[in-house]
Motif scaffolding. Structure first.
Motif, PDB file in Angstrom:
ATOM      1  N   HIS A 164       0.817  -1.211  -0.120  1.00 54.41           N
ATOM      2  CA  HIS A 164      -0.100  -0.019   0.119  1.00 54.41           C
ATOM      3  C   HIS A 164       0.831   1.223  -0.148  1.00 54.41           C
ATOM      4  O   HIS A 164       0.360   2.336   0.389  1.00 54.41           O
ATOM      5  CB  HIS A 164      -1.032  -0.254   1.068  1.00 54.41           C
ATOM      6  N   CYS A 174      -7.123   0.238  -5.286  1.00 56.88           N
ATOM      7  CA  CYS A 174      -6.510  -0.920  -4.581  1.00 56.88           C
ATOM      8  C   CYS A 174      -7.622  -1.865  -4.262  1.00 56.88           C
ATOM      9  O   CYS A 174      -8.605  -1.249  -3.775  1.00 56.88           O
ATOM     10  CB  CYS A 174      -5.563  -0.502  -3.660  1.00 56.88           C
ATOM     11  N   CYS A 176      -7.735  -2.773  -1.339  1.00 60.82           N
ATOM     12  CA  CYS A 176      -7.858  -2.044   0.080  1.00 60.82           C
ATOM     13  C   CYS A 176      -9.003  -0.735  -0.049  1.00 60.82           C
ATOM     14  O   CYS A 176      -9.342  -0.612   0.986  1.00 60.82           O
ATOM     15  CB  CYS A 176      -6.613  -1.809   0.865  1.00 60.82           C
ATOM     16  N   CYS A 181      -2.131   2.394  -5.099  1.00 64.97           N
ATOM     17  CA  CYS A 181      -1.211   1.554  -4.005  1.00 64.97           C
ATOM     18  C   CYS A 181      -0.389   0.600  -5.125  1.00 64.97           C
ATOM     19  O   CYS A 181      -1.048   0.440  -6.219  1.00 64.97           O
ATOM     20  CB  CYS A 181      -1.919   0.788  -3.312  1.00 64.97           C
TER      21      CYS A 181
END
Ligand SMILES: [Zn+2]
Length: 328
Positions: A164, A174, A176, A181
């Motif tokens: 990240h 991403c 996430c 990232c």
């Protein structure tokens, strides 16, 4: 003898090792996806029993069993939370340590899979000649582990999230949820999403044919490797994009930490091997600030590295006996 278990999203690998980390017995089994976290804990116990059987020892006779797990690992509490790569419903903390200790009749220690793998490479594998290394685990995501001056660096718990590192402001989303990232370009999950998007837009690729031929539902590391061997243009482009991202992110981490070596592991990292490690090294070059770039190695312990590393979570019996003797 000690036990070690590597819990992964697709497989569970268990080993029993001696005091020098030599593997005496091993067993591998697919990670059960349909019986929740409880089913996974049961499968961990079964895998370890089978490895112990192969080594000719009862689990209860082991000095202990270490488990390397993804997700949020609280080693003191013996719990794992947020392990959605393992079982999609796994969010709340699960007392893996206590349940497994009950099942096996021996002490259980938990660790974070990537940090366990990095420590294994540092002590037994490609990191042996060095004091400070950065482990980069290139697989479904991109995980990182740090050993600085011979000691694992965990920050306040969460250090090492190299996937990240932001390599492009305003870039791709991403898994996430954040933007730009390294993992948004280099993680296998993100690469598969991009491949599916391009394929749907009418771009040709053999990736999904190879996936089906191999009875897979996902683009595994083996599928990517085969597509590259067959000269598939989309696979080559997406892997090149991943390598450029890794080059920028890993070089940035090295500029901050000045480690002696970078060790490339993980499903894709080990599957693609030496040639691709050289390509990552080359992609780092334009971004490396220090005069003396770090060495770049492929992880040396291979498939068993995570499980062997997990066994290292158990203190050696001789040193425990030594401290007990000193205490008495
Ligand atoms: Zn991210």
């Amino acid at each position: 003898m000690r036990g070690g278990i590597d819990l992964g999203g697709t497989k569970i690998q268990a080993v029993v090792v001696d005091g020098r980390s030599k593997v005496l017995g091993e067993h591998r089994t697919p990670t059960p996806k349909d019986a929740g976290a409880e089913g996974v804990v049961w499968a961990l116990a079964e895998a370890l029993r089978a490895a112990a059987g192969a080594a000719g020892v009862e689990p209860s006779a082991l000095d202990g069993v270490g488990v390397g797990s993804p997700g949020t690992v609280d080693a003191d509490a013996g719990t794992v939370a947020n392990a959605r790569n393992v079982v999609s419903s796994w969010e709340a903390p699960v007392p893996v340590g206590a349940s497994l200790a009950d099942e096996l009749g021996t002490a259980v220690h938990l660790g974070h899979d990537v940090r366990v793998g990095t420590m294994a490479e540092f002590r037994l594998g490609a990191g042996k000649p060095y004091r400070s290394v950065l482990g980069v685990f290139w697989g479904t995501g991109v995980g990182g582990g740090l050993v600085l001056n011979g000691r694992a660096w965990t920050g306040r718990h969460a250090a090492g999230e190299i996937g990240h590192m932001v390599i492009r402001r305003g870039g791709a989303r991403c898994p996430c949820g954040r933007i730009g990232c390294m993992e948004a370009y280099a993680g296998r999950l993100a690469m598969e999403r991009e491949a599916r998007r391009r394929h749907k837009d009418g771009n040709k690729t053999k990736l999904f044919d190879i996936m089906r031929d191999r009875d897979r539902t996902q683009l595994t590391s083996g599928v990517w490797a085969r597509a590259l061997e067959r000269g598939d243009d989309m696979a080559k482009e997406l892997i090149e994009r991943a390598i450029e991202a890794l080059g920028a992110g890993v070089a940035s981490a090295c500029n901050l930490l000045d480690v002696e070596a970078v060790i490339i592991g993980g499903g894709l990292g080990t599957r693609l091997g030496e040639d691709y490690a050289r390509r990552i090294e080359k992609a780092m070059r334009p971004h490396v600030f220090v005069d003396n770039p770090p060495a770049v190695h492929v992880a040396a312990l291979g498939d068993l590295g995570g499980a062997i590393g997990a066994a290292l979570l158990i203190p050696a019996a001789s040193s425990r006996a030594g401290s007990a003797a000193r205490g008495s």
